[in-house]
Design a protein around this motif. Structure first.
Motif, short mmCIF file in Angstrom:
data_model
loop_
_atom_site.label_atom_id
_atom_site.label_comp_id
_atom_site.label_asym_id
_atom_site.label_seq_id
_atom_site.Cartn_x
_atom_site.Cartn_y
_atom_site.Cartn_z
N ARG A 11 64.38 2.78 -58.42
CA ARG A 11 63.35 1.91 -57.81
C ARG A 11 63.47 1.90 -56.29
O ARG A 11 62.62 1.32 -55.63
CB ARG A 11 63.54 0.47 -58.27
N CYS A 13 65.69 0.19 -54.59
CA CYS A 13 65.83 -1.22 -54.25
C CYS A 13 66.94 -1.47 -53.23
O CYS A 13 67.01 -2.54 -52.63
CB CYS A 13 66.08 -2.06 -55.50
N THR A 15 70.18 -1.75 -53.84
CA THR A 15 71.34 -2.43 -54.39
C THR A 15 72.60 -1.56 -54.32
O THR A 15 73.68 -2.03 -53.98
CB THR A 15 71.08 -2.86 -55.85
N THR A 79 65.23 -2.09 -47.93
CA THR A 79 65.68 -1.61 -49.24
C THR A 79 65.48 -0.11 -49.38
O THR A 79 65.60 0.43 -50.47
CB THR A 79 64.91 -2.32 -50.38
N SER A 116 67.45 -1.08 -62.25
CA SER A 116 66.62 -0.14 -63.03
C SER A 116 67.31 0.26 -64.32
O SER A 116 66.69 0.31 -65.38
CB SER A 116 66.30 1.12 -62.23
#
Length: 174
Positions: A11, A13, A15, A79, A116
């Motif tokens: 994604r 993101c 993280t 991100t 994800s």
């Protein structure tokens, strides 16, 4: 019965680009960088990771992998990864990993801190997940295998102490 095959999609993101410093067997380690990958980072943020030889700082000692010494990747903006198409092998394999299992068989690990992947596997069993970046994970596993061949001549650099620790001593302590 074979489970359904799922395809992991990142994604982006961000993280996985945080919390890059982790303690393993008492050694603080950063994101592993294969030869050549360190060039994408500022020299001051790259340290040795794994070396082979009789002793560090002696002739014949070879560094076979380096590591990023930062908690958050400097290529993360909000991100988004600014070097996504050329990111290091450690990043490409995430949230998967390969380890040497019993009888030399590869075992795949899943890092469920990835939103994800956690969503993909939630509530499912008997899964088959297509691991498209497996060649990158295999390159990282090969570095670990080289180190494990001669644990009394393989060294891990501890970012916490700034010192090399011999692999056989880490194995004895765990």
């Amino acid at each position: 019965m074979r489970g359904e095959e799922l395809v992991f999609e990142c994604r982006r993101c961000g993280t996985c680009c945080k919390d890059l410093l982790q303690e393993d067997k008492g050694v603080l380690r950063g994101l592993t960088l294969l030869p050549g990958e360190e060039e994408a980072f500022a020299e001051a943020s790259v340290r040795p990771a794994i070396g082979r030889g009789r002793r560090p700082h002696e002739r014949g000692f070879t560094i076979i992998a380096r590591q990023l010494s930062q908690e958050i990747c400097p290529h993360l903006e909000d991100t988004d990864c600014l070097v996504y198409s050329t990111r290091p092998a450690s990043c490409r394999q995430f949230p998967f990993s390969l380890r040497e299992g019993p009888n030399g068989k590869q075992q795949m690990g899943l890092d469920l801190s990835c939103p994800s992947l956690a969503e993909l596997v939630d509530g499912r069993s008997n899964l088959r997940i297509r691991f498209e970046d497996r060649p990158h994970a295999e390159r990282l596993l090969e570095v670990e295998r080289k180190a494990a061949e001669r644990p009394n001549r393989s060294w891990y650099f501890d970012l916490g102490s700034g010192k090399w620790v011999r692999l056989d001593r880490l194995i004895e302590e765990s």
